[in-house]
Design a protein around this motif. Structure first.
Motif, PDB file in Angstrom:
ATOM      1  N   TYR A 172     -33.431 -72.586  21.865  1.00 18.21           N
ATOM      2  CA  TYR A 172     -33.083 -73.888  21.268  1.00 18.21           C
ATOM      3  C   TYR A 172     -33.781 -75.087  21.374  1.00 18.21           C
ATOM      4  O   TYR A 172     -33.497 -76.011  21.256  1.00 18.21           O
ATOM      5  N   GLU A 173     -35.084 -74.814  21.732  1.00 25.53           N
ATOM      6  CA  GLU A 173     -36.227 -75.936  21.656  1.00 25.53           C
ATOM      7  C   GLU A 173     -35.948 -76.913  22.682  1.00 25.53           C
ATOM      8  O   GLU A 173     -35.964 -78.115  22.402  1.00 25.53           O
ATOM      9  N   ILE A 174     -35.350 -76.741  23.851  1.00 22.54           N
ATOM     10  CA  ILE A 174     -34.945 -77.548  24.906  1.00 22.54           C
ATOM     11  C   ILE A 174     -36.293 -77.612  25.923  1.00 22.54           C
ATOM     12  O   ILE A 174     -36.608 -76.710  26.317  1.00 22.54           O
ATOM     13  N   SER A 175     -36.525 -78.967  26.194  1.00 22.74           N
ATOM     14  CA  SER A 175     -37.807 -78.856  27.185  1.00 22.74           C
ATOM     15  C   SER A 175     -37.187 -79.529  28.343  1.00 22.74           C
ATOM     16  O   SER A 175     -36.229 -80.067  28.616  1.00 22.74           O
ATOM     17  N   ASN A 176     -38.266 -79.644  29.397  1.00 26.86           N
ATOM     18  CA  ASN A 176     -38.060 -80.150  30.457  1.00 26.86           C
ATOM     19  C   ASN A 176     -38.882 -81.335  30.876  1.00 26.86           C
ATOM     20  O   ASN A 176     -39.310 -81.701  31.821  1.00 26.86           O
ATOM     21  N   TYR A 177     -39.363 -82.026  29.897  1.00 26.64           N
ATOM     22  CA  TYR A 177     -40.258 -83.278  29.781  1.00 26.64           C
ATOM     23  C   TYR A 177     -39.441 -84.308  30.348  1.00 26.64           C
ATOM     24  O   TYR A 177     -38.371 -84.326  30.523  1.00 26.64           O
ATOM     25  N   LYS A 178     -40.187 -85.194  30.964  1.00 28.07           N
ATOM     26  CA  LYS A 178     -39.629 -86.415  31.629  1.00 28.07           C
ATOM     27  C   LYS A 178     -39.191 -87.272  30.333  1.00 28.07           C
ATOM     28  O   LYS A 178     -39.665 -87.469  29.081  1.00 28.07           O
ATOM     29  N   SER A 179     -38.192 -88.045  30.694  1.00 25.52           N
ATOM     30  CA  SER A 179     -37.316 -88.899  29.887  1.00 25.52           C
ATOM     31  C   SER A 179     -36.548 -90.012  30.417  1.00 25.52           C
ATOM     32  O   SER A 179     -36.127 -89.949  31.661  1.00 25.52           O
ATOM     33  N   TYR A 236     -36.398 -89.133  34.251  1.00 27.86           N
ATOM     34  CA  TYR A 236     -35.583 -88.033  34.560  1.00 27.86           C
ATOM     35  C   TYR A 236     -35.893 -86.886  33.524  1.00 27.86           C
ATOM     36  O   TYR A 236     -36.594 -87.352  32.339  1.00 27.86           O
ATOM     37  N   ARG A 237     -35.734 -85.692  34.036  1.00 29.58           N
ATOM     38  CA  ARG A 237     -36.022 -84.553  32.968  1.00 29.58           C
ATOM     39  C   ARG A 237     -34.929 -84.602  31.985  1.00 29.58           C
ATOM     40  O   ARG A 237     -33.826 -84.639  32.294  1.00 29.58           O
ATOM     41  N   TYR A 238     -35.430 -83.959  30.791  1.00 28.04           N
ATOM     42  CA  TYR A 238     -34.388 -83.861  29.801  1.00 28.04           C
ATOM     43  C   TYR A 238     -33.353 -82.750  30.201  1.00 28.04           C
ATOM     44  O   TYR A 238     -32.195 -82.772  29.826  1.00 28.04           O
ATOM     45  N   ALA A 239     -33.893 -81.559  30.759  1.00 33.64           N
ATOM     46  CA  ALA A 239     -33.122 -80.501  31.229  1.00 33.64           C
ATOM     47  C   ALA A 239     -33.972 -79.979  32.581  1.00 33.64           C
ATOM     48  O   ALA A 239     -34.933 -80.091  32.808  1.00 33.64           O
ATOM     49  N   VAL A 240     -33.074 -79.233  33.249  1.00 31.90           N
ATOM     50  CA  VAL A 240     -33.832 -78.472  34.294  1.00 31.90           C
ATOM     51  C   VAL A 240     -34.628 -77.541  34.024  1.00 31.90           C
ATOM     52  O   VAL A 240     -35.675 -77.146  34.676  1.00 31.90           O
ATOM     53  N   LEU A 241     -34.323 -76.604  33.041  1.00 28.75           N
ATOM     54  CA  LEU A 241     -34.939 -75.242  32.650  1.00 28.75           C
ATOM     55  C   LEU A 241     -35.313 -75.463  31.148  1.00 28.75           C
ATOM     56  O   LEU A 241     -34.546 -76.048  30.224  1.00 28.75           O
ATOM     57  N   ARG A 242     -36.434 -74.935  30.628  1.00 28.84           N
ATOM     58  CA  ARG A 242     -37.116 -74.932  29.400  1.00 28.84           C
ATOM     59  C   ARG A 242     -36.214 -73.900  28.570  1.00 28.84           C
ATOM     60  O   ARG A 242     -36.104 -72.936  29.464  1.00 28.84           O
TER      61      ARG A 242
END
Length: 50
Positions: free
Chosen positions: A24-31, A14-20
């Motif tokens: 706040y250094e939020i990525s949408n990498y898989k996890s 699943y993605r960390y987040a929908v949007l980068r």
């Protein structure tokens, strides 16, 4: 919980987040861990954090 299946990637992640968000250094990498934390925080909060 069944709604999570809608966001599952082909490889089961699943993605960390929908949007980068660079601020706040939020990525949408898989996890896999991000989904586990979501389940713990939203569904098991009364069991884990008493």
């Amino acid at each position: 919980m069944s709604d999570l299946k809608l966001f599952e990637e082909e490889d089961g992640s699943y993605r960390y987040a929908v949007l980068r968000d660079e601020t706040y250094e939020i990525s949408n990498y898989k996890s896999i861990a991000s989904t586990a934390w979501f389940v713990i925080a939203s569904k098991l909060k009364n069991v884990v954090w008493r």
